[in-house]
Design an enzyme around this catalytic site. Structure first.
Site, PDB file in Angstrom:
ATOM      1  N   ASP A 104      -2.679  33.120 -36.029  1.00  0.00           N
ATOM      2  CA  ASP A 104      -1.199  33.392 -35.950  1.00  0.00           C
ATOM      3  C   ASP A 104      -0.203  33.586 -34.882  1.00  0.00           C
ATOM      4  O   ASP A 104      -0.717  33.638 -33.157  1.00  0.00           O
ATOM      5  CB  ASP A 104      -1.114  35.142 -36.448  1.00  0.00           C
ATOM      6  CG  ASP A 104      -1.822  35.453 -37.245  1.00  0.00           C
ATOM      7  OD1 ASP A 104      -2.175  34.130 -38.688  1.00  0.00           O
ATOM      8  OD2 ASP A 104      -2.152  36.471 -38.198  1.00  0.00           O
TER       9      ASP A 104
HETATM   10  N1  URA Z   1      -6.615  37.075 -38.395  1.00  0.00           N
HETATM   11  C1  URA Z   1      -5.687  37.607 -38.416  1.00  0.00           C
HETATM   12  O1  URA Z   1      -5.115  38.506 -38.132  1.00  0.00           O
HETATM   13  N2  URA Z   1      -4.907  36.394 -37.434  1.00  0.00           N
HETATM   14  C2  URA Z   1      -5.518  35.590 -36.875  1.00  0.00           C
HETATM   15  O2  URA Z   1      -4.803  34.907 -36.409  1.00  0.00           O
HETATM   16  C3  URA Z   1      -6.881  35.374 -36.524  1.00  0.00           C
HETATM   17  C4  URA Z   1      -7.902  35.982 -38.171  1.00  0.00           C
END
Ligand code: URA
Length: 246
Positions: A104
């Protein structure tokens, strides 16, 4: 003859999964004609391939990099809203590569970059149970009983149970705790949804390992490090692939 999605991955344009989407969207052409068939075969010796009208270079030898993704960047090569993306860092590399999976925008840590389509496909596929290790700072201090809910495989996120995770508390204070989580699937926002699911929303998240590779402590955010052929072959062996040629 070769499969188009394999060819696109070997040029470093994108993963095979993303290549299928490009083909479905009619953005891939062979000698000027759209190739929409997902399993389409073509002859790279005689045909010219273009994506969004841009002629593609030839496939390169497989290369692999560790990348320390900084928070604040999207894991995509193009954002219609103009936000910062990891493309800025990938463009500095001598060979075109794509990220294996996504983090993310607000998440930092290890991303593997490669044009090795076979490896990327297996690393991302849930059937290979590839471990991903995250360190999460969460609100409050989870109890053992709450951590146990992460370990059981019964916690439902986005309508489906999350695969069992290893979960341990690292340290914490009165209003937050640091948690280490090892997952074997990579669903969208998985860690955030799992932690919220036990009542402890994530404040900060970092991925510290993927498969048998750890984020090196001396690799600063925004920096990349090329993997040796030996390390790449070790990684390939973890998901049942033979060594690279040459
Ligand atoms: N879990 C999440 O919530 N975000 C990520 O980017 C990777 C794993």
């Amino acid at each position: 003859m070769v499969r188009m999605q394999k060819y696109l991955a070997e040029t470093g344009l994108c993963s095979r999964r993303a290549a299928k989407d490009l083909m479905r969207q009619g953005r891939v052409t062979v000698d000027g004609l759209p190739m929409e068939e997902v399993c389409g075969l073509f002859d790279p010796e005689v045909s010219t391939v273009a994506v969004d009208g841009q002629i593609l270079g030839k496939p390169q030898k497989p290369v692999h990099y560790l990348f320390h993704k900084p928070a604040g960047y999207l894991t995509t090569m193009d954002d219609p809203q103009g936000r910062p993306t990891v493309k800025e860092f990938l463009d500095r590399l001598p060979v075109r590569v794509f990220p294996v999976g996504r983090l993310d925008m607000d998440v930092s840590g290890l991303l593997i970059l490669t044009n090795d389509g076979d490896l990327a496909t297996r690393l991302m596929h849930p059937s290979y149970l590839v471990p991903r290790i995250y360190r999460a700072q969460v609100e409050g201090y989870p109890t053992e009983a709450e951590l146990e809910r992460l370990r059981t495989g019964k916690l439902v996120i986005s309508g489906k149970p999350a695969a069992p995770a290893l979960a341990t508390m690292l340290r914490g204070g009165p209003d937050h705790g640091w948690l280490e989580l090892t997952l074997t699937e990579g669903r969208r926002h998985q860690v955030k949804l799992m932690c919220s699911g036990i009542g402890h929303p994530v404040k900060r998240l970092k991925r510290v390992a993927y498969c048998d590779l750890w984020l090196p402590e001396d690799l600063a955010p925004g920096r990349t490090r090329r993997l040796s052929t030996r390390a790449a072959n070790r990684l390939r062996a973890q998901v049942g692939l033979g060594p690279l040629e040459g």
